[in-house]
Enzyme design. Structure first.
Site, PDB file in Angstrom:
ATOM      1  N   GLY A   1       0.836  -1.186   0.000  1.00  0.00           N
ATOM      2  CA  GLY A   1       0.000   0.000   0.000  1.00  0.00           C
ATOM      3  C   GLY A   1       0.873   1.238   0.000  1.00  0.00           C
ATOM      4  O   GLY A   1       0.887   2.013   0.956  1.00  0.00           O
ATOM      5  N   ALA A   2       1.639   1.385  -1.081  1.00  0.00           N
ATOM      6  CA  ALA A   2       2.605   2.486  -1.157  1.00  0.00           C
ATOM      7  C   ALA A   2       1.939   3.752  -1.667  1.00  0.00           C
ATOM      8  O   ALA A   2       2.290   4.285  -2.723  1.00  0.00           O
ATOM      9  CB  ALA A   2       3.790   2.096  -2.050  1.00  0.00           C
ATOM     10  N   GLY A   3       0.946   4.230  -0.904  1.00  0.00           N
ATOM     11  CA  GLY A   3       0.321   5.508  -1.214  1.00  0.00           C
ATOM     12  C   GLY A   3       1.142   6.637  -0.644  1.00  0.00           C
ATOM     13  O   GLY A   3       2.377   6.564  -0.601  1.00  0.00           O
TER      14      GLY A   3
ATOM     15  N   ASN B   1     -13.286  13.056  12.843  1.00  0.00           N
ATOM     16  CA  ASN B   1     -13.524  12.315  11.603  1.00  0.00           C
ATOM     17  C   ASN B   1     -15.006  12.047  11.348  1.00  0.00           C
ATOM     18  O   ASN B   1     -15.517  12.377  10.273  1.00  0.00           O
ATOM     19  CB  ASN B   1     -12.705  11.028  11.596  1.00  0.00           C
ATOM     20  CG  ASN B   1     -11.233  11.281  11.363  1.00  0.00           C
ATOM     21  OD1 ASN B   1     -10.608  12.051  12.081  1.00  0.00           O
ATOM     22  ND2 ASN B   1     -10.645  10.640  10.364  1.00  0.00           N
TER      23      ASN B   1
ATOM     24  N   LYS C   1      -3.660   9.826  19.751  1.00  0.00           N
ATOM     25  CA  LYS C   1      -4.051  10.193  18.383  1.00  0.00           C
ATOM     26  C   LYS C   1      -5.539   9.957  18.157  1.00  0.00           C
ATOM     27  O   LYS C   1      -6.222  10.756  17.514  1.00  0.00           O
ATOM     28  CB  LYS C   1      -3.233   9.415  17.361  1.00  0.00           C
ATOM     29  CG  LYS C   1      -3.529   9.898  15.936  1.00  0.00           C
ATOM     30  CD  LYS C   1      -2.587   9.347  14.902  1.00  0.00           C
ATOM     31  CE  LYS C   1      -2.906   9.980  13.547  1.00  0.00           C
ATOM     32  NZ  LYS C   1      -2.118   9.373  12.459  1.00  0.00           N
TER      33      LYS C   1
ATOM     34  N   GLU D   1     -13.249   4.852   7.034  1.00  0.00           N
ATOM     35  CA  GLU D   1     -12.514   4.035   7.999  1.00  0.00           C
ATOM     36  C   GLU D   1     -12.979   4.376   9.424  1.00  0.00           C
ATOM     37  O   GLU D   1     -12.238   4.926  10.225  1.00  0.00           O
ATOM     38  CB  GLU D   1     -11.021   4.307   7.848  1.00  0.00           C
ATOM     39  CG  GLU D   1     -10.121   3.347   8.597  1.00  0.00           C
ATOM     40  CD  GLU D   1      -8.662   3.725   8.482  1.00  0.00           C
ATOM     41  OE1 GLU D   1      -7.823   2.819   8.497  1.00  0.00           O
ATOM     42  OE2 GLU D   1      -8.352   4.923   8.371  1.00  0.00           O
TER      43      GLU D   1
END
Length: 325
Positions: A7-9, A212, A204, A285
């Site tokens: 998942g190399a976003g 969110n 966090k 998510e």
């Protein structure tokens, strides 16, 4: 050290580029135009700390990479249960999985002494589907404090922050955490090994759990939510309820609600990732951010009326969006 980024976003490619710059053997797994651009031009990082290009190996075929020392997961948590075909070819006997996710992780109670040790959190690991793909004993916790975005295929804009806190679920010191931390630091990133990574998780989460879902419901930015008197009060209440759940499962993060609110307001007119996902038609998510905490509240009999109400409405929103799609 051999590292594969699944998942190399924006975050994954940024970490991969930094590790490569520090001397690690890095392999990025991506697809589409982003993959093609990285294969042709490498990962181009634009940063106030200095631009650089990392010519990293990139592919859509994890089998061509083989077993690695570390898998860095840059996927959204709601993709974990389906990521087996990407991850399994990369796993050797001692491969660690560094999961850079928001919210409550699937391994949360793994190795945690107490009444809930080994308990599965259904909302983040339904039926054990994530644990089956990503065994908790392979997991290294990771909390991301860096902000990045894809400016275009193969181009990562680093906005702020370089900290990636990591730690073992069982709170022990480990050579695999120390080695990964050193590799990240060699690439120019901050990567402290925390004695209890769960503290960072809750700190966090304190912002994510309120801003969110409220941003998705209101279409408002973080600053707009803070400046509106009633939503600011609602955020504060949701944060206090979250801290009560954290304490009920044995964690006491050292952060005040007002300090967390002030930090969020300083971010300005920023759209949360959940609002961005909603606007772009991607799944939100929210299971790991909100549903998991509501589940933990029920487990510990901790009253969280505001969290339950917001969870109910956002769950309906998610169902409505899925039906429309």
């Amino acid at each position: 050290m051999k590292v594969a980024v699944v998942g190399a976003g924006a975050i994954g490619a940024y970490v991969g580029a930094a590790l490569h710059r520090g001397g690690a053997d890095v392999h990025l797994i991506a697809r589409g135009a982003h993959l093609a651009a990285m294969q042709e031009n490498g990962v181009q990082v634009l940063s106030p700390r200095g631009d650089f290009t990392a010519r990293v190996h990139a592919t859509d075929d994890p089998a061509s990479i083989g077993p690695v020392d570390y898998v860095f997961l840059g996927l959204k948590a709601n993709s974990y249960a389906a990521c087996g075909p990407l991850v399994h070819p990369l796993l050797g006997g001692d491969t660690a999985v560094v999961a850079a996710q928001n919210g409550i992780p699937w391994w949360y109670f793994h190795g945690l002494a107490g009444p809930y040790e080994g308990r599965r959190i259904e909302s983040v690991d339904p039926g054990g589907s994530v644990s089956e793909v990503l065994p908790p004993e392979r997991a290294v916790g990771c909390v991301v404090y860096a902000a990045t975005q894809l400016q275009g295929p193969g181009v990562v804009q680093h906005l702020e922050g370089t900290r990636f806190s990591i730690g073992e679920p069982d709170t022990t010191d480990s050579s695999r955490c120390e080695a990964f931390s050193e590799a990240m630091q060699a690439g120019g990133l901050k990567c402290p090994v925390e004695a209890d990574i769960r503290n960072d998780i809750w700190i966090k989460l304190l912002g994510n759990i309120a801003f969110n879902p409220l941003s998705a419901l209101s279409r408002a930015t973080m600053a707009q939510i803070c400046r509106h008197q009633d939503t600011r009060a609602l955020v504060a209440t949701m944060m206090r309820e979250t801290l009560a759940v954290a304490e009920a499962v044995g964690c006491r993060p050292d952060i005040s609600v007002e300090r967390r609110l002030a930090g969020a307001e300083r971010v300005g007119d920023h759209k949360t990732s959940t609002l961005q996902d909603l606007e772009s038609g991607k799944p939100m998510e929210l299971d790991v951010l909100l549903a998991a905490v509501v589940e933990l509240a029920a487990l510990t009999r901790t009253p969280v009326p505001k969290l339950c109400a917001i969870h109910a409405v956002t769950d309906l929103l998610a169902q409505t969006v899925r039906s429309a799609a």
